[in-house]
Write an enzyme that holds these catalytic residues in place. Structure first.
Site, PDB file in Angstrom:
ATOM      1  N   CYS A 278       2.149  -0.673   7.862  1.00 22.39           N
ATOM      2  CA  CYS A 278       1.185   0.315   8.386  1.00 22.39           C
ATOM      3  C   CYS A 278       1.617   0.782   9.764  1.00 22.39           C
ATOM      4  O   CYS A 278       1.286   1.882  10.184  1.00 22.39           O
ATOM      5  CB  CYS A 278      -0.201  -0.301   8.439  1.00 22.39           C
ATOM      6  SG  CYS A 278      -0.188  -1.872   9.300  1.00 22.39           S
ATOM      7  N   GLU A 375       1.657   9.028   5.041  1.00 18.84           N
ATOM      8  CA  GLU A 375       2.366   7.773   5.254  1.00 18.84           C
ATOM      9  C   GLU A 375       3.530   7.711   4.270  1.00 18.84           C
ATOM     10  O   GLU A 375       3.309   7.789   3.062  1.00 18.84           O
ATOM     11  CB  GLU A 375       1.393   6.635   4.907  1.00 18.84           C
ATOM     12  CG  GLU A 375       1.258   5.617   5.950  1.00 18.84           C
ATOM     13  CD  GLU A 375       0.296   4.507   5.556  1.00 18.84           C
ATOM     14  OE1 GLU A 375      -0.486   4.616   4.591  1.00 18.84           O
ATOM     15  OE2 GLU A 375       0.347   3.490   6.247  1.00 18.84           O
TER      16      GLU A 375
HETATM   17  P1  NAP Z   1      -4.588  -0.109  -1.219  1.00 12.87           P
HETATM   18  O1  NAP Z   1      -4.172   0.542  -2.464  1.00 12.87           O
HETATM   19  O2  NAP Z   1      -5.643   0.534  -0.386  1.00 12.87           O
HETATM   20  O3  NAP Z   1      -5.038  -1.589  -1.614  1.00 12.87           O
HETATM   21  C1  NAP Z   1      -5.438  -2.535  -0.670  1.00 12.87           C
HETATM   22  C2  NAP Z   1      -6.328  -3.552  -1.342  1.00 12.87           C
HETATM   23  O4  NAP Z   1      -7.520  -2.905  -1.816  1.00 12.87           O
HETATM   24  C3  NAP Z   1      -5.703  -4.231  -2.552  1.00 12.87           C
HETATM   25  O5  NAP Z   1      -6.142  -5.564  -2.615  1.00 12.87           O
HETATM   26  C4  NAP Z   1      -6.276  -3.418  -3.693  1.00 12.87           C
HETATM   27  O6  NAP Z   1      -6.321  -4.101  -4.920  1.00 12.87           O
HETATM   28  C5  NAP Z   1      -7.675  -3.151  -3.199  1.00 12.87           C
HETATM   29  N1  NAP Z   1      -8.293  -1.993  -3.827  1.00 12.87           N
HETATM   30  C6  NAP Z   1      -7.700  -0.871  -4.312  1.00 12.87           C
HETATM   31  N2  NAP Z   1      -8.633  -0.038  -4.802  1.00 12.87           N
HETATM   32  C7  NAP Z   1      -9.832  -0.639  -4.638  1.00 12.87           C
HETATM   33  C8  NAP Z   1     -11.179  -0.266  -4.946  1.00 12.87           C
HETATM   34  N3  NAP Z   1     -11.481   0.895  -5.517  1.00 12.87           N
HETATM   35  N4  NAP Z   1     -12.167  -1.136  -4.637  1.00 12.87           N
HETATM   36  C9  NAP Z   1     -11.878  -2.304  -4.062  1.00 12.87           C
HETATM   37  N5  NAP Z   1     -10.635  -2.717  -3.753  1.00 12.87           N
HETATM   38  C10 NAP Z   1      -9.621  -1.887  -4.020  1.00 12.87           C
HETATM   39  O7  NAP Z   1      -3.370  -0.340  -0.237  1.00 12.87           O
HETATM   40  P2  NAP Z   1      -1.970  -1.012  -0.567  1.00 12.87           P
HETATM   41  O8  NAP Z   1      -1.151  -0.034  -1.317  1.00 12.87           O
HETATM   42  O9  NAP Z   1      -2.153  -2.375  -1.150  1.00 12.87           O
HETATM   43  O10 NAP Z   1      -1.402  -1.224   0.902  1.00 12.87           O
HETATM   44  C11 NAP Z   1      -0.778  -0.223   1.603  1.00 12.87           C
HETATM   45  C12 NAP Z   1      -1.775   0.413   2.588  1.00 12.87           C
HETATM   46  O11 NAP Z   1      -2.302  -0.590   3.442  1.00 12.87           O
HETATM   47  C13 NAP Z   1      -1.081   1.400   3.501  1.00 12.87           C
HETATM   48  O12 NAP Z   1      -1.906   2.525   3.666  1.00 12.87           O
HETATM   49  C14 NAP Z   1      -0.965   0.630   4.811  1.00 12.87           C
HETATM   50  O13 NAP Z   1      -0.877   1.430   5.946  1.00 12.87           O
HETATM   51  C15 NAP Z   1      -2.208  -0.177   4.795  1.00 12.87           C
HETATM   52  N6  NAP Z   1      -2.082  -1.337   5.681  1.00 12.87           N
HETATM   53  C16 NAP Z   1      -2.785  -1.342   6.840  1.00 12.87           C
HETATM   54  C17 NAP Z   1      -2.655  -2.412   7.715  1.00 12.87           C
HETATM   55  C18 NAP Z   1      -3.416  -2.437   9.004  1.00 12.87           C
HETATM   56  O14 NAP Z   1      -3.517  -3.510   9.574  1.00 12.87           O
HETATM   57  N7  NAP Z   1      -3.950  -1.331   9.490  1.00 12.87           N
HETATM   58  C19 NAP Z   1      -1.813  -3.486   7.393  1.00 12.87           C
HETATM   59  C20 NAP Z   1      -1.115  -3.442   6.197  1.00 12.87           C
HETATM   60  C21 NAP Z   1      -1.264  -2.363   5.340  1.00 12.87           C
HETATM   61  P3  NAP Z   1      -5.133  -3.878  -5.996  1.00 12.87           P
HETATM   62  O15 NAP Z   1      -4.005  -4.600  -5.460  1.00 12.87           O
HETATM   63  O16 NAP Z   1      -5.648  -4.452  -7.241  1.00 12.87           O
HETATM   64  O17 NAP Z   1      -4.915  -2.390  -6.087  1.00 12.87           O
END
Ligand code: NAP
Length: 474
Positions: A278, A375
């Site tokens: 991120c 991103e």
């Molecule tokens: P994501 O798709 O938003 O998923 C994050 C988490 O949310 C996963 O556990 C996912 O489960 C769950 N999730 C997805 N859809 C959901 C819903 N409708 N209801 C409840 N939970 C749901 O993100 P990602 O692809 O895993 O991670 C990448 C993103 O994280 C990037 O945008 C990155 O910038 C951000 N990030 C931010 C930080 C920070 O500290 N600011 C740190 C690391 C990453 P599933 O795995 O089952 O889809």
């Protein structure tokens, strides 16, 4: 999955598979939590909450300290598991283990320092007693990119504060969280304090508990898109939330910068975790007088990077997490190229198996290109030129995100101006990594709400209660 202090199958013995992104082969099957399982896990957290809140801070602290020591002792096991399910090179996985363990140590230290205050009202008529109380049962949702660090950055402050938890790890990388759960149980975490529900149907499992009035907090790390949806769901019961969301970090190189240092910083800020962070530098804004030198040096360094499976000790860039991510990265590159960008190195997916994408440098990037707004989450560095400091600041701030920014300059006054002018939660001034367990990690604007780590991290799991005490002299 794990709840109430026991390892369990999912209802109907449902399972889903976890894959190695370097080989695309299955690694393991894990229990696939249903909404009913999620409710059962929340029940365990609710039952354990009262006793856990009353447990002595020193006891909670020592559990975290033992967990820190156990994770450190088992660093190789954790690192190989992270590399297997997530793909990052082993050296980076080891660095993640160290970083993750530090949250356990930091919050072991903070657990015994969460004090309130005592004072006298200005009119002298009452005494003001302010104490900090654990918020209560908390839902933790983590992403796949740092499977261990994102878990300890939430679990450690929650444990320190006296909250019980339900953790929903990312479906792509649940194995590391499950090993961490075992380690925490062995370190003495009582049954029901940490409950873990891997699931292939996140929306359904989370919806089942997010509106349950016994849940008191949500701490989410993931995309801004999913974060917005969860904030909407949390509004039903005005749930306390911490949101660590997406970023679009600018990396600024000024004309007075040490260019070699800027190139080194750029490599870490861009290529760590294959760009899947991120905090990853998403846009390189370089002063026109040093742009050619910076671009040439960065291109030369990046072209020499070794791409391969993370388990190979010579690998510097592992695979992307899955095919959808690789396709998105490539679509962003194609969009920029269609608008006139020049590919200096990389620019096309590598043959499989494995979702490999080479480090890529693009110049002459049109300001309308999607990869400047979205991103990238891949090893692609778009370089754009600027003329004045004001232009650089305006370009850096022209995004709805505000998580991290980087700037290279030898001018201290300019550094301080940037600290004030850049709309960012974190600024790396002449450094390419901002993450530190002792610092408050988090974003402004649509990058999130709240902070993880630092003195601030534990406050997310504490609520303030105030008691007015009658005048003892009345
Ligand atoms: P994501 O798709 O938003 O998923 C994050 C988490 O949310 C996963 O556990 C996912 O489960 C769950 N999730 C997805 N859809 C959901 C819903 N409708 N209801 C409840 N939970 C749901 O993100 P990602 O692809 O895993 O991670 C990448 C993103 O994280 C990037 O945008 C990155 O910038 C951000 N990030 C931010 C930080 C920070 O500290 N600011 C740190 C690391 C990453 P599933 O795995 O089952 O889809």
């Amino acid at each position: 999955m794990y709840y109430g202090g026991q390892w369990r199958d999912a209802q109907g013995a449902r399972t889903f598979q976890v894959f190695d992104p370097a080989t695309e082969l299955p690694l393991a099957s894990v229990a696939d939590a249903t909404p009913a399982d999620a409710r059962a896990a929340l029940n365990s957290a609710v039952v354990a909450q009262r006793h856990w809140a009353r447990t002595a801070p020193r006891t909670r602290s020592e559990i975290l300290r033992r967990a820190f020591e156990a994770v450190t002792a088992r660093a190789e096991e954790f690192a190989s598991l992270i590399t297997l399910e997530m793909g990052k090179p082993l050296a980076e996985a080891r660095a993640e283990v160290t970083y993750s363990a530090e949250f356990l140590r930091w919050f072991a230290e903070e657990a015994v320092r969460a004090n309130g205050r005592f004072g006298t009202a200005p009119d002298g008529k009452t005494r003001l007693l302010v104490n900090k109380h654990p918020v209560g049962p908390t839902l933790l949702i983590t992403p796949w990119n740092f499977p261990l660090a994102m878990a300890t950055r939430k679990i450690a402050p929650a444990v320190a504060a006296g909250c019980t938890m339900v953790l929903k790890p990312a479906a792509l990388t649940p194995l590391t969280s499950l090993l961490l759960t075992r380690v925490l149980a062995e370190a003495g975490l009582p049954p029901g304090v940490l409950n873990v529900i891997p699931t292939s149907s996140a929306a359904e499992a989370v919806s089942a508990i997010i509106t349950d009035p016994r849940l008191r907090k949500l701490s989410f790390t993931g995309s801004t898109q999913v974060g917005r949806r969860l904030l909407a769901e949390s509004s039903t019961q005005v749930l306390r939330t911490s949101m660590e969301l997406g970023g679009n970090a600018p990396f600024l190189v000024f004309d007075d910068a040490d260019i070699d240092a800027a190139v080194e910083g750029a490599i870490v800020a861009k290529l760590r975790n294959m760009g899947q962070a991120c905090t990853a530098a998403n846009r390189f804004l370089v002063h026109e007088s040093v742009a050619a030198e910076f671009t040439d040096k960065l291109t030369e360094r990046v072209a020499a990077f070794v791409v391969g499976p993370g388990s190979d000790p010579t690998t510097q860039i592992g695979p992307l997490i899955d095919e959808a991510s690789r396709r998105k990265v490539h679509d962003l590159v194609l969009d920029a190229v269609e608008r006139g960008a020049v590919v200096r190195v990389g620019g096309a997916p590598l043959p499989g198996p494995g979702h490999f994408y080479p480090p890529t440098v693009l110049t002459d990037v049109d300001p309308g290109s999607r990869l400047l707004r979205e991103e990238i989450f891949g090893p692609v560095a778009p370089i754009i030129r600027f003329g004045t400091e004001d232009e650089a600041i305006a370009a850096a701030n022209s995004t709805e995100y505000g998580l991290a920014a980087y700037a290279y300059t030898r001018d201290t006054a300019r550094g301080l101006r940037l600290m004030e002018e850049l709309e960012t939660g974190m600024l790396g001034l002449n450094v390419g990594v901002v993450s530190n367990p002792a610092a408050p990690f988090g974003g402004v604007k649509q990058s999130g709400l709240g902070r993880e780590g630092g003195f601030e991290g534990i406050e997310e799991y504490l609520e303030i209660r105030y008691t007015a005490v009658s005048d003892p002299y009345a």
